[in-house]
Design a protein around this motif. Structure first.
Motif, mmCIF file in Angstrom:
data_model
loop_
_atom_site.group_PDB
_atom_site.id
_atom_site.type_symbol
_atom_site.label_atom_id
_atom_site.label_comp_id
_atom_site.label_asym_id
_atom_site.label_seq_id
_atom_site.Cartn_x
_atom_site.Cartn_y
_atom_site.Cartn_z
ATOM 1 N N VAL A 42 0.836 -1.199 0.000
ATOM 2 C CA VAL A 42 0.000 0.000 0.000
ATOM 3 C C VAL A 42 0.877 1.257 0.000
ATOM 4 O O VAL A 42 0.632 2.199 -0.761
ATOM 5 C CB VAL A 42 -0.952 0.009 1.212
ATOM 6 N N ALA A 43 1.913 1.259 0.843
ATOM 7 C CA ALA A 43 2.812 2.415 0.922
ATOM 8 C C ALA A 43 3.556 2.625 -0.401
ATOM 9 O O ALA A 43 3.649 3.751 -0.908
ATOM 10 C CB ALA A 43 3.812 2.223 2.062
ATOM 11 N N ALA A 44 4.061 1.525 -0.984
ATOM 12 C CA ALA A 44 4.815 1.627 -2.240
ATOM 13 C C ALA A 44 3.918 2.056 -3.398
ATOM 14 O O ALA A 44 4.378 2.722 -4.332
ATOM 15 C CB ALA A 44 5.478 0.290 -2.561
ATOM 16 N N SER A 45 2.638 1.678 -3.321
ATOM 17 C CA SER A 45 1.721 1.975 -4.421
ATOM 18 C C SER A 45 1.478 3.468 -4.595
ATOM 19 O O SER A 45 1.019 3.906 -5.644
ATOM 20 C CB SER A 45 0.382 1.263 -4.201
ATOM 21 N N THR A 46 1.766 4.250 -3.571
ATOM 22 C CA THR A 46 1.545 5.694 -3.664
ATOM 23 C C THR A 46 2.452 6.353 -4.697
ATOM 24 O O THR A 46 2.175 7.467 -5.146
ATOM 25 C CB THR A 46 1.752 6.378 -2.293
ATOM 26 N N THR A 47 3.532 5.674 -5.068
ATOM 27 C CA THR A 47 4.472 6.257 -6.046
ATOM 28 C C THR A 47 4.785 5.313 -7.207
ATOM 29 O O THR A 47 5.663 5.608 -8.009
ATOM 30 C CB THR A 47 5.809 6.625 -5.360
ATOM 31 N N VAL A 48 4.062 4.182 -7.310
ATOM 32 C CA VAL A 48 4.460 3.159 -8.278
ATOM 33 C C VAL A 48 4.413 3.651 -9.725
ATOM 34 O O VAL A 48 5.241 3.260 -10.554
ATOM 35 C CB VAL A 48 3.595 1.888 -8.104
ATOM 36 N N LYS A 49 3.475 4.524 -10.056
ATOM 37 C CA LYS A 49 3.369 5.012 -11.435
ATOM 38 C C LYS A 49 4.073 6.357 -11.635
ATOM 39 O O LYS A 49 4.091 6.886 -12.749
ATOM 40 C CB LYS A 49 1.893 5.112 -11.848
ATOM 41 N N LEU A 50 4.636 6.891 -10.561
ATOM 42 C CA LEU A 50 5.325 8.174 -10.659
ATOM 43 C C LEU A 50 6.497 8.142 -11.643
ATOM 44 O O LEU A 50 6.664 9.090 -12.437
ATOM 45 C CB LEU A 50 5.796 8.614 -9.272
ATOM 46 N N PRO A 51 7.338 7.073 -11.651
ATOM 47 C CA PRO A 51 8.434 7.038 -12.639
ATOM 48 C C PRO A 51 7.932 7.105 -14.079
ATOM 49 O O PRO A 51 8.550 7.774 -14.925
ATOM 50 C CB PRO A 51 9.123 5.692 -12.357
ATOM 51 N N GLN A 52 6.789 6.435 -14.356
ATOM 52 C CA GLN A 52 6.228 6.468 -15.712
ATOM 53 C C GLN A 52 5.733 7.862 -16.054
ATOM 54 O O GLN A 52 5.963 8.378 -17.157
ATOM 55 C CB GLN A 52 5.080 5.467 -15.814
ATOM 56 N N ILE A 53 5.061 8.499 -15.092
ATOM 57 C CA ILE A 53 4.549 9.853 -15.313
ATOM 58 C C ILE A 53 5.708 10.828 -15.563
ATOM 59 O O ILE A 53 5.677 11.635 -16.500
ATOM 60 C CB ILE A 53 3.714 10.315 -14.093
ATOM 61 N N LEU A 54 6.739 10.744 -14.731
ATOM 62 C CA LEU A 54 7.885 11.653 -14.863
ATOM 63 C C LEU A 54 8.638 11.433 -16.170
ATOM 64 O O LEU A 54 9.137 12.389 -16.787
ATOM 65 C CB LEU A 54 8.836 11.471 -13.673
ATOM 66 N N LYS A 55 8.715 10.174 -16.613
ATOM 67 C CA LYS A 55 9.427 9.882 -17.863
ATOM 68 C C LYS A 55 8.719 10.509 -19.053
ATOM 69 O O LYS A 55 9.358 11.057 -19.959
ATOM 70 C CB LYS A 55 9.560 8.366 -18.057
ATOM 71 N N ILE A 56 7.387 10.438 -19.045
ATOM 72 C CA ILE A 56 6.611 11.049 -20.129
ATOM 73 C C ILE A 56 6.781 12.560 -20.117
ATOM 74 O O ILE A 56 7.012 13.195 -21.152
ATOM 75 C CB ILE A 56 5.117 10.683 -20.004
ATOM 76 N N LEU A 57 6.661 13.153 -18.930
ATOM 77 C CA LEU A 57 6.779 14.615 -18.809
ATOM 78 C C LEU A 57 8.176 15.095 -19.194
ATOM 79 O O LEU A 57 8.327 16.138 -19.840
ATOM 80 C CB LEU A 57 6.448 15.052 -17.377
ATOM 81 N N LYS A 58 9.192 14.325 -18.815
ATOM 82 C CA LYS A 58 10.573 14.708 -19.123
ATOM 83 C C LYS A 58 10.831 14.709 -20.621
ATOM 84 O O LYS A 58 11.458 15.634 -21.167
ATOM 85 C CB LYS A 58 11.538 13.747 -18.431
ATOM 86 N N ASN A 59 10.328 13.670 -21.313
ATOM 87 C CA ASN A 59 10.585 13.529 -22.748
ATOM 88 C C ASN A 59 9.511 14.180 -23.615
ATOM 89 O O ASN A 59 9.685 14.316 -24.831
ATOM 90 C CB ASN A 59 10.703 12.043 -23.114
ATOM 91 N N GLY A 60 8.385 14.542 -22.986
ATOM 92 C CA GLY A 60 7.302 15.162 -23.750
ATOM 93 C C GLY A 60 6.784 14.263 -24.835
ATOM 94 O O GLY A 60 6.382 14.721 -25.913
ATOM 95 N N SER A 61 6.783 12.958 -24.565
ATOM 96 C CA SER A 61 6.397 11.988 -25.594
ATOM 97 C C SER A 61 5.739 10.765 -24.963
ATOM 98 O O SER A 61 6.065 10.372 -23.837
ATOM 99 C CB SER A 61 7.642 11.549 -26.374
ATOM 100 N N VAL A 62 4.795 10.182 -25.705
ATOM 101 C CA VAL A 62 4.171 8.920 -25.282
ATOM 102 C C VAL A 62 4.470 7.836 -26.323
ATOM 103 O O VAL A 62 3.693 6.896 -26.496
ATOM 104 C CB VAL A 62 2.644 9.081 -25.083
ATOM 105 N N ARG A 63 5.592 7.992 -27.007
ATOM 106 C CA ARG A 63 5.988 7.040 -28.049
ATOM 107 C C ARG A 63 6.042 5.620 -27.499
ATOM 108 O O ARG A 63 6.625 5.359 -26.462
ATOM 109 C CB ARG A 63 7.371 7.407 -28.594
ATOM 110 N N GLY A 64 5.404 4.705 -28.219
ATOM 111 C CA GLY A 64 5.435 3.290 -27.840
ATOM 112 C C GLY A 64 4.417 2.885 -26.786
ATOM 113 O O GLY A 64 4.334 1.705 -26.441
ATOM 114 N N LEU A 65 3.632 3.849 -26.280
ATOM 115 C CA LEU A 65 2.636 3.526 -25.262
ATOM 116 C C LEU A 65 1.271 3.298 -25.899
ATOM 117 O O LEU A 65 0.849 4.060 -26.777
ATOM 118 C CB LEU A 65 2.536 4.648 -24.222
#
Length: 235
Positions: free
Chosen positions: A39-62
């Protein structure tokens, strides 16, 4: 001694006597602790994916459909666990995952402009139906049928992404860390679900998660290594 629904008295009593706690005492304790860790880990589990998209400004391959189906699956699973009265440690991560999945879909929509009419229809339909499902205001038989279908939903949520990865021989903007956390969480959730005596369908859902998340994780490693090898050859 009980804290957050976790009974420590059995284990502490054995330790005070200089003994290793019995299996029947230790396993439920480990299960509860692992459940809250998920439960604790789930609070940030998708954060790396969100940050990667925002950093690259792309959803290529998704795959947009894959992430949309994931939102639907989390909604049904959370609603079912809530109305089954399961302990929070057995399903709590679903609430955090659902919120993050909705944010992720919104970001994917933003970087996928212009959106088609069918995409808008799907989004509006979800917004109209989801509150009713989460409130449990549907026929119990239909509720069971929906929950049974969420395994297929999660399976089909992963298949478009797995196929896109295979077709492109690349995982695009997929985050390794998010996929790894999903995979590890599914493994731990099988153990905790069995200990919490959750319905078999709950355990089956986690088992499907192991298979699908494991496949995507292996694709990330495979195509990353292949790309690194090609780059070395060019040099």
């Amino acid at each position: 001694m009980e804290y957050l629904g976790i009974d420590f008295s059995c284990a502490l009593g054995s330790l005070r006597q200089g003994k290793i706690p019995e299996k029947d005492c230790l396993l439920p304790l480990i299960s509860k602790l692992l459940g809250y860790c998920i439960v604790a880990a789930s609070t940030t589990v998708k954060l790396p994916q969100i940050l990667k998209i925002l950093k690259n400004g792309s959803v290529r391959g998704l795959s947009v459909v894959a992430f949309e189906l994931e939102v639907v699956g989390y909604t049904i699973a959370l609603a079912y666990c809530l109305h089954q009265g399961l302990p929070f440690s057995a399903y709590g991560e679903l609430a955090f995952l659902l919120v993050q999945a909705i944010i992720l879909v919104a970001i994917i929509y933003y970087y996928s402009q212009p959106l088609g009419v069918t995409t808008w229809i799907r989004a509006l339909l979800y917004c109209a139906v989801a509150p009713t499902i989460l409130a449990g205001q549907i026929d119990p038989i239909l509720f069971e049928a929906l929950y049974a279908s969420q395994h297929a939903i999660f399976l089909f949520a992963r298949i478009p992404q797995i196929w896109a990865n295979f077709s492109n021989k690349s995982t695009g903007q997929l985050s390794f860390l998010t996929c790894f956390m999903n995979f590890a969480g599914s493994i731990v959730r099988v153990f905790t679900s069995l200990q919490e005596k959750a319905p078999r369908s709950v355990v089956m859902g986690s088992a499907i998660g192991i298979a699908t998340n494991g496949t995507i994780l292996s694709q990330i490693l495979l195509y990353r290594n292949a790309r690194a090898t090609e780059e070395k050859k060019k040099k």
